[in-house]
Design an enzyme around this catalytic site. Structure first.
Site, PDB file in Angstrom:
ATOM      1  N   HIS A 188       0.822  -1.201   0.000  1.00 13.91           N
ATOM      2  CA  HIS A 188       0.000   0.000   0.000  1.00 13.91           C
ATOM      3  C   HIS A 188       0.867   1.267   0.000  1.00 13.91           C
ATOM      4  O   HIS A 188       0.571   2.256  -0.666  1.00 13.91           O
ATOM      5  CB  HIS A 188      -0.954  -0.029   1.202  1.00 13.91           C
ATOM      6  CG  HIS A 188      -2.025   1.017   1.135  1.00 13.91           C
ATOM      7  ND1 HIS A 188      -2.240   1.923   2.138  1.00 13.91           N
ATOM      8  CD2 HIS A 188      -2.946   1.312   0.178  1.00 13.91           C
ATOM      9  CE1 HIS A 188      -3.251   2.725   1.810  1.00 13.91           C
ATOM     10  NE2 HIS A 188      -3.695   2.370   0.622  1.00 13.91           N
ATOM     11  N   HIS A 192       0.948   3.982  -3.304  1.00 19.38           N
ATOM     12  CA  HIS A 192       0.595   5.394  -3.238  1.00 19.38           C
ATOM     13  C   HIS A 192       1.678   6.312  -3.791  1.00 19.38           C
ATOM     14  O   HIS A 192       1.372   7.434  -4.172  1.00 19.38           O
ATOM     15  CB  HIS A 192       0.159   5.800  -1.827  1.00 19.38           C
ATOM     16  CG  HIS A 192      -1.310   5.559  -1.624  1.00 19.38           C
ATOM     17  ND1 HIS A 192      -2.273   6.449  -2.023  1.00 19.38           N
ATOM     18  CD2 HIS A 192      -1.983   4.508  -1.109  1.00 19.38           C
ATOM     19  CE1 HIS A 192      -3.481   5.968  -1.755  1.00 19.38           C
ATOM     20  NE2 HIS A 192      -3.328   4.786  -1.191  1.00 19.38           N
ATOM     21  N   HIS A 214      -8.244  -0.634  -4.726  1.00 21.78           N
ATOM     22  CA  HIS A 214      -8.841  -0.580  -3.385  1.00 21.78           C
ATOM     23  C   HIS A 214     -10.077  -1.483  -3.288  1.00 21.78           C
ATOM     24  O   HIS A 214     -10.333  -2.082  -2.251  1.00 21.78           O
ATOM     25  CB  HIS A 214      -9.142   0.863  -2.981  1.00 21.78           C
ATOM     26  CG  HIS A 214      -7.895   1.656  -2.682  1.00 21.78           C
ATOM     27  ND1 HIS A 214      -7.188   2.323  -3.646  1.00 21.78           N
ATOM     28  CD2 HIS A 214      -7.209   1.846  -1.518  1.00 21.78           C
ATOM     29  CE1 HIS A 214      -6.127   2.911  -3.096  1.00 21.78           C
ATOM     30  NE2 HIS A 214      -6.117   2.640  -1.805  1.00 21.78           N
ATOM     31  N   GLU A 331     -10.847  10.731  -5.171  1.00 18.61           N
ATOM     32  CA  GLU A 331      -9.700  10.379  -4.298  1.00 18.61           C
ATOM     33  C   GLU A 331      -9.264  11.518  -3.404  1.00 18.61           C
ATOM     34  O   GLU A 331      -9.089  11.246  -2.194  1.00 18.61           O
ATOM     35  CB  GLU A 331      -8.519   9.896  -5.154  1.00 18.61           C
ATOM     36  CG  GLU A 331      -7.382   9.402  -4.277  1.00 18.61           C
ATOM     37  CD  GLU A 331      -6.172   8.933  -5.064  1.00 18.61           C
ATOM     38  OE1 GLU A 331      -6.161   9.006  -6.292  1.00 18.61           O
ATOM     39  OE2 GLU A 331      -5.227   8.500  -4.406  1.00 18.61           O
ATOM     40  N   HIS A 347     -12.167  11.534  -0.255  1.00 20.37           N
ATOM     41  CA  HIS A 347     -11.521  10.355   0.327  1.00 20.37           C
ATOM     42  C   HIS A 347     -10.309  10.713   1.194  1.00 20.37           C
ATOM     43  O   HIS A 347     -10.178  10.232   2.324  1.00 20.37           O
ATOM     44  CB  HIS A 347     -11.148   9.375  -0.795  1.00 20.37           C
ATOM     45  CG  HIS A 347      -9.941   8.558  -0.502  1.00 20.37           C
ATOM     46  ND1 HIS A 347      -8.673   8.949  -0.868  1.00 20.37           N
ATOM     47  CD2 HIS A 347      -9.783   7.383   0.159  1.00 20.37           C
ATOM     48  CE1 HIS A 347      -7.800   8.037  -0.458  1.00 20.37           C
ATOM     49  NE2 HIS A 347      -8.444   7.076   0.160  1.00 20.37           N
ATOM     50  N   HIS A 351      -9.781  10.161   5.443  1.00 22.58           N
ATOM     51  CA  HIS A 351      -8.614   9.554   6.105  1.00 22.58           C
ATOM     52  C   HIS A 351      -8.134  10.460   7.242  1.00 22.58           C
ATOM     53  O   HIS A 351      -7.893  10.007   8.363  1.00 22.58           O
ATOM     54  CB  HIS A 351      -7.447   9.421   5.106  1.00 22.58           C
ATOM     55  CG  HIS A 351      -7.370   8.103   4.389  1.00 22.58           C
ATOM     56  ND1 HIS A 351      -6.770   6.992   4.931  1.00 22.58           N
ATOM     57  CD2 HIS A 351      -7.798   7.728   3.151  1.00 22.58           C
ATOM     58  CE1 HIS A 351      -6.834   5.984   4.046  1.00 22.58           C
ATOM     59  NE2 HIS A 351      -7.456   6.407   2.970  1.00 22.58           N
ATOM     60  N   HIS A 387     -13.035   2.816   3.159  1.00 23.06           N
ATOM     61  CA  HIS A 387     -12.921   2.470   1.744  1.00 23.06           C
ATOM     62  C   HIS A 387     -14.172   1.793   1.202  1.00 23.06           C
ATOM     63  O   HIS A 387     -14.447   1.853   0.010  1.00 23.06           O
ATOM     64  CB  HIS A 387     -11.641   1.682   1.461  1.00 23.06           C
ATOM     65  CG  HIS A 387     -10.542   2.624   1.039  1.00 23.06           C
ATOM     66  ND1 HIS A 387     -10.447   3.099  -0.244  1.00 23.06           N
ATOM     67  CD2 HIS A 387      -9.574   3.236   1.753  1.00 23.06           C
ATOM     68  CE1 HIS A 387      -9.451   3.960  -0.306  1.00 23.06           C
ATOM     69  NE2 HIS A 387      -8.896   4.071   0.886  1.00 23.06           N
TER      70      HIS A 387
HETATM   71 CU1  CUO Z   1      -4.980   3.748  -0.382  1.00 21.73          CU
HETATM   72 CU2  CUO Z   1      -7.383   5.470   1.057  1.00 21.73          CU
HETATM   73  O1  CUO Z   1      -6.341   5.280  -0.657  1.00 21.73           O
HETATM   74  O2  CUO Z   1      -5.778   4.396   1.388  1.00 21.73           O
END
Ligand code: CUO
Length: 666
Positions: A188, A192, A214, A331, A347, A351, A387
């Site tokens: 992960h 990113h 995801h 996103e 999104h 977080h 998610h």
């Molecule tokens: Cu990878 Cu929310 O996009 O964690």
């Protein structure tokens, strides 16, 4: 002896949290003369012109979900991208490493090595070894320190139990080993920066791959939950309802002993008001409504108020699919969103909202929670609920698309007659097991030990296995086809066989590859090690040092870090065996094929999750095909209730029942 390039890279990744000013690179490298990319400070000292890169204080947690941090990353990456070769890269990086946030530095080094063709041949050491505090508990670090004092040359591994964050009193804890797996969290982190926000370059279909990668993580997590009799993940019910499950990561920030923020059970989200970041829940709700409106109206509005149609059947091959446009706006990518001020940053900010829910106004000076960082976010149960909420927005969109037609689904002349898996000679009964792996934490820690500090993690694993397919090509010529293999649990939480629509979101891609069928019978064998979603294990410092000292060929390149770990390819299953279905579909490669020259061979594993660098995504179908849309309609009039009904209608598809059993013995 002069250091070679790989050594230089390893040194840059070593000891990210070393004391400031341990090196005097600024003056020594330039021999007292400022180098061209340095500017003079008022005191006459040359410093690199780093723009916003110095805005994040050292010691702070770097978060790819925060715009201000992304801005800093953009500046530092832009600065390092100017290096023309490894020597210049090394000196420029050394010049700024003590001036910028430590994790930002590691992120930007990784980003630039991946992006610059001249540097791509150098390998990055496993992130677990570079930033051990993101993977090992405070207790492990403490034990390591004590060990170093007692026996500076010792090498006994420090074992971390897989139940370190809780106990079965909390149902959620049953899948903690999965959420806290070092491999999925490493993936992960790498994903990113492979698909970074707010950067110049826009990778092919990035908004769609954000959705798909995801979504697949959710499918895999839900599959794992069913292995324990847990319900599938429930989306956050808006942003006002308390989050049922808390999380206490036991990790420390930057080896400092300072803990990450924790979250109690039933925490209610509140507006965040901390220095430099104000997040209003009502504003996020507004973004959510606008996104949902766009989906229902089938268009978004660009910043000129012009309608941008949202459809997965765009008028030309070159036009973006709606899913991609929606992904960038959800996103969200400040640079690529169709209208960032209007659709906002839903999104990423959720977080951050959850990451600060324990101390939204910083009254307690607490650090953010692990969900605020891409290397640690997957540990927190709330990550999946967040998610799932995001995925439900995407699914709302997907449900508006027309079902696939017989023509799109079929492949005349090709018939799959048999499919199955073989592991250690056993057909259709895959075994999983627990295994341990050691990582050396010396380079990521600053304890000054001569012997190795070994951290031992326990993780799920399995022996490699093969897929076997029997395929008849009744055509008179060879035919190139794409083979798509998926896995899903057969039964739901209540033990009922799932309908097509119910199982749709649980299909996990296992592999996708192209093969040429000769006329007549074809027996295809494909190893699980070649999966389209996995990458080889990340190399350790020790592997890379050994390699850089020898003239032998390089260890196999992965997607340069990005890719699902091989050891997590299979769900755990159950000790008594659990029923799963394999689904195989063959499609016409002439339709699937993307015309392009693949420009990067080094980083081309895990293509389905990570794409191919500098190239297009190599499959024209929408990601998740054929399960990304509602139940197909077929002309025969038969109703498709479940996946078996679908496969019965088409010769190019087949399902097979298999079992997955957790074996305690090997
Ligand atoms: Cu990878 Cu929310 O996009 O964690």
């Amino acid at each position: 002896m002069a250091k070679n390039g790989q050594r230089k890279v390893l040194d840059l990744f070593s000891r990210p949290f070393r004391e400031k000013n341990e090196s005097n690179i600024l003056t020594s490298r330039s021999g007292g003369q400022p180098m061209p990319h340095l500017v003079l400070r008022s005191g006459g000292q040359p410093v690199p012109d780093l723009g916003a890169a110095t805005n994040i204080p050292r010691g702070e947690i770097f978060s790819q979900f925060l715009s201000s941090h992304l801005e800093a990353a953009e500046s530092l990456c832009e600065y390092l991208m100017r290096a023309r070769d490894i020597d210049e890269f090394e000196s420029m990086a050394e010049e700024c490493r003590d001036l910028v946030n430590e994790q930002l530095f590691i992120y930007s080094l990784s980003f630039v090595i991946l992006r610059k063709p001249e540097l791509r041949k150098y390998r990055i050491p496993a992130i677990v070894e570079v930033l051990p505090s993101k993977f090992a508990t405070q207790e492990m670090l403490q034990v390591a320190m004590t060990q170093v004092k007692k026996d500076p040359t010792g090498t006994d591994p420090i074992v971390i139990e897989k139940d370190f964050t809780g106990n079965p009193l909390k149902a959620e804890h049953k899948v903690a080993y999965w959420r806290e797996d070092y491999g999925i969290n490493s993936h992960h982190w790498h994903w990113h920066y492979a698909f970074p926000l707010r950067q110049e370059e826009n990778r092919d279909r990035r908004g769609e791959i954000f959705f798909y990668m995801h979504q697949q993580m959710l499918a895999r997590y839900d599959m794992e939950r069913l292995c324990h009799g847990l319900n599938r993940t429930l989306a956050l019910n808006g942003l006002r309802e308390p989050i049922k499950d808390g999380y206490f990561s036991k990790l420390t920030v930057n080896n400092s002993g300072r803990p990450w923020g924790t979250r109690q059970d039933h925490t209610t989200l509140k507006d965040v008001s901390r220095v430099g970041r104000d997040i209003k829940i009502s504003r996020l709700e507004m973004y959510y409504s606008r996104l949902m409106d766009a989906i229902r109206q089938r268009f978004m509005l660009d910043d000129q108020g012009k309608e941008v149609p949202l459809t997965d059947d765009p008028p030309t091959k070159e036009s973006k699919r709606g899913i991609e446009i929606l992904g960038d706006a959800l996103e969200a990518d400040e640079r690529w969103s169709v209208n960032y001020p209007y659709y906002g940053n839903f999104h990423n900010l959720v977080h951050v909202l959850i990451a600060y829910s324990h101390d939204p106004d910083s009254a307690h000076n607490e650090e953010n929670g692990v969900i605020g960082n891409s290397a640690t976010a997957m540990r927190d149960p709330a990550f999946y609920r967040l998610h799932k909420l995001v995925d439900e927005i995407f699914q709302e969109y997907k449900m508006q698309q027309r079902p696939y037609t017989e023509e799109e689904l079929g492949l005349p002349g090709i018939k799959v007659t048999k499919v199955g898996v073989l592991q250690d000679g056993n057909p259709n009964d895959l075994k999983t097991r627990w295994k341990q792996r050691d990582f050396e934490a010396n380079r990521g820690l600053d304890f000054g030990r001569q012997g190795a500090i070994l951290f031992r993690f326990t993780h799920l694993d399995h022996q490699p296995f093969d897929y076997h397919l029997q395929v008849q090509n009744t055509l008179t010529a060879e035919k190139e086809v794409t083979v798509r293999i998926f896995l899903a649990p057969t039964f739901d939480e209540r033990g009922n066989k799932m309908s097509f629509m119910d199982q749709r979101l649980l299909w996990a891609e296992m592999d996708k590859f192209v093969v040429k069928l000769t006329p007549g019978e074809n027996h295809l064998v494909r190893s699980s090690l070649d999966s389209s979603i996995t990458a080889p294990e990340e190399a350790t410092f020790r592997d890379l040092e050994a390699e850089s000292g020898s003239s032998k060929e390089k260890i196999e390149f992965g997607q340069c870090g990005c890719g699902w770990p091989q050891h997590m390819l299979l769900p755990r299953g159950m000790p008594q065996g659990m029923h799963f279905q394999l689904f195989v579909m063959l499609t016409d490669y002439a339709v699937d094929k993307v015309d392009q020259v693949i420009r990067c061979r080094e980083c081309s594993n895990a293509v389905s999750y990570c794409g191919i660098l500098d190239s297009k995504f190599p499959d024209t179908r929408p990601m998740g095909f054929p399960f990304d849309r509602k139940t197909p309609e077929v002309n025969s009039g038969s109703k498709i209730e479940n996946v078996g009904d679908l496969a019965a209608q088409f010769d190019n598809m087949l399902t097979e029942d298999i079992k997955i059993t957790l074996s305690e013995t090997n």
